[in-house]
Design a protein around this motif. Sequence first.
Motif, PDB file in Angstrom:
ATOM      1  N   PRO A 128       5.740 -14.066  -4.592  1.00 50.72           N
ATOM      2  CA  PRO A 128       6.617 -13.116  -4.925  1.00 50.72           C
ATOM      3  C   PRO A 128       6.053 -11.981  -5.569  1.00 50.72           C
ATOM      4  O   PRO A 128       5.235 -11.846  -6.493  1.00 50.72           O
ATOM      5  CB  PRO A 128       7.574 -14.029  -6.123  1.00 50.72           C
ATOM      6  N   PHE A 129       6.447 -10.686  -5.125  1.00 51.45           N
ATOM      7  CA  PHE A 129       6.106  -9.283  -5.942  1.00 51.45           C
ATOM      8  C   PHE A 129       6.673  -9.329  -7.221  1.00 51.45           C
ATOM      9  O   PHE A 129       7.959  -9.773  -7.649  1.00 51.45           O
ATOM     10  CB  PHE A 129       6.532  -8.480  -5.097  1.00 51.45           C
ATOM     11  N   MET A 162      -5.060  -9.933  -3.985  1.00 48.69           N
ATOM     12  CA  MET A 162      -4.060  -8.847  -4.643  1.00 48.69           C
ATOM     13  C   MET A 162      -3.662  -7.716  -3.811  1.00 48.69           C
ATOM     14  O   MET A 162      -4.476  -6.944  -3.138  1.00 48.69           O
ATOM     15  CB  MET A 162      -4.810  -8.459  -5.932  1.00 48.69           C
ATOM     16  N   ARG A 163      -2.366  -7.539  -3.422  1.00 46.62           N
ATOM     17  CA  ARG A 163      -1.683  -6.328  -2.956  1.00 46.62           C
ATOM     18  C   ARG A 163      -0.900  -5.462  -3.998  1.00 46.62           C
ATOM     19  O   ARG A 163      -0.373  -6.126  -4.970  1.00 46.62           O
ATOM     20  CB  ARG A 163      -0.832  -6.539  -1.842  1.00 46.62           C
ATOM     21  N   TYR A 164      -0.884  -4.150  -4.114  1.00 51.34           N
ATOM     22  CA  TYR A 164      -0.040  -3.457  -4.597  1.00 51.34           C
ATOM     23  C   TYR A 164       0.962  -2.673  -3.843  1.00 51.34           C
ATOM     24  O   TYR A 164       0.552  -2.430  -2.743  1.00 51.34           O
ATOM     25  CB  TYR A 164      -0.994  -2.499  -5.562  1.00 51.34           C
ATOM     26  N   ALA A 165       2.068  -2.293  -4.548  1.00 50.60           N
ATOM     27  CA  ALA A 165       2.747  -1.373  -4.031  1.00 50.60           C
ATOM     28  C   ALA A 165       3.544  -0.381  -4.760  1.00 50.60           C
ATOM     29  O   ALA A 165       3.536  -0.669  -6.082  1.00 50.60           O
ATOM     30  CB  ALA A 165       4.043  -2.338  -3.381  1.00 50.60           C
ATOM     31  N   PHE A 207      -6.311   5.000  -2.376  1.00 51.85           N
ATOM     32  CA  PHE A 207      -6.415   3.688  -3.017  1.00 51.85           C
ATOM     33  C   PHE A 207      -6.162   2.572  -2.189  1.00 51.85           C
ATOM     34  O   PHE A 207      -6.520   1.356  -2.289  1.00 51.85           O
ATOM     35  CB  PHE A 207      -5.136   3.679  -4.349  1.00 51.85           C
ATOM     36  N   ARG A 208      -5.680   3.032  -0.732  1.00 56.03           N
ATOM     37  CA  ARG A 208      -5.524   2.023   0.206  1.00 56.03           C
ATOM     38  C   ARG A 208      -6.527   1.705   0.750  1.00 56.03           C
ATOM     39  O   ARG A 208      -7.305   2.459   1.578  1.00 56.03           O
ATOM     40  CB  ARG A 208      -4.408   2.365   0.929  1.00 56.03           C
ATOM     41  N   ALA A 209      -6.789   0.342   0.864  1.00 57.87           N
ATOM     42  CA  ALA A 209      -7.983  -0.386   2.022  1.00 57.87           C
ATOM     43  C   ALA A 209      -7.171  -0.004   3.271  1.00 57.87           C
ATOM     44  O   ALA A 209      -5.964  -0.295   3.593  1.00 57.87           O
ATOM     45  CB  ALA A 209      -8.242  -1.628   1.686  1.00 57.87           C
ATOM     46  N   GLU A 269       1.508  -8.338  -5.764  1.00 60.03           N
ATOM     47  CA  GLU A 269       1.549  -9.614  -5.003  1.00 60.03           C
ATOM     48  C   GLU A 269       0.177 -10.394  -5.355  1.00 60.03           C
ATOM     49  O   GLU A 269      -0.663  -9.759  -4.472  1.00 60.03           O
ATOM     50  CB  GLU A 269       1.907  -9.398  -3.533  1.00 60.03           C
ATOM     51  N   GLU A 270       0.329 -11.377  -5.994  1.00 58.24           N
ATOM     52  CA  GLU A 270      -0.970 -11.812  -6.558  1.00 58.24           C
ATOM     53  C   GLU A 270      -1.864 -12.813  -5.348  1.00 58.24           C
ATOM     54  O   GLU A 270      -3.134 -12.616  -5.308  1.00 58.24           O
ATOM     55  CB  GLU A 270      -0.963 -12.911  -7.709  1.00 58.24           C
ATOM     56  N   THR A 271      -0.936 -13.244  -4.760  1.00 61.04           N
ATOM     57  CA  THR A 271      -1.813 -13.831  -3.319  1.00 61.04           C
ATOM     58  C   THR A 271      -0.599 -13.560  -2.380  1.00 61.04           C
ATOM     59  O   THR A 271       0.470 -13.252  -2.365  1.00 61.04           O
ATOM     60  CB  THR A 271      -1.856 -15.401  -3.469  1.00 61.04           C
TER      61      THR A 271
END
Length: 231
Positions: A217-218, A1-4, A130-132, A211-213
């Motif tokens: 699609p975002f 999971m990614r966030y933006a 919050f960012r890895a 972005e779930e994987t």
Amino acid sequence: MRYALYFSPPKDDPLTGAASLWLGRNAFTGETYPAPEYAQLAAAEQFELTADPRRYGFHATIKAPFSLASSVTEKDLMTVAEDFAQRTQAFEIPELVLGQLGRFFALVPGSLHQPLQDFAAKVVRSFEPFRAALSEADMARRNPEKLSDSQRAHLLRWGYPYVMEDFGFHMTLSGQVPETRAAVMKAILTERFADFTGRPLLISGLAVFIEETRGAPFKVHSWLPLAGAKS
């Protein structure tokens, strides 16, 4: 999971609707649309030229996609995002225009607008905890050897090269358009987005996209109204 953290107009805004129809997908609803057909631009070609922005959804990048640091949760992120939005005043970009950035087209400010630059920098700084850290593979994907000295420094510090003094607000409408097709694309986009250019754009909210994987699609997770704006 990614966030933006992106700017997007609200779900029901006419610009969101127009851009979603053009790109072929609505990031709020997940609804997809057939490519428009133009005499000089076949639907299949239009669909191919909008593939990249279609996956990301209509937006302007403020803080680029990131994985969460191991010390925080999505709930932590959303708590801070909601507080940030409540404490940050909505504002206007004086004029939105159609721009050509290299080989792709986007809606951009008519001129540098310092409140917008300051807002973007504030978002980048506020959500950095919050960012890895980027993986070596993610770092390599940015082709650091092709970046300027400041962009490489930003990539190392913030995980994205186009921030702070290198930030340029843009709401992407195409992928890389071949030079031989640029005039056609410009003419179509000029007409299609005429109702939104040459006038102000209200920066009314901050959107959390997910972005779930990798490669999916975002989607809009949450759209958070800024202070003074309607939800």
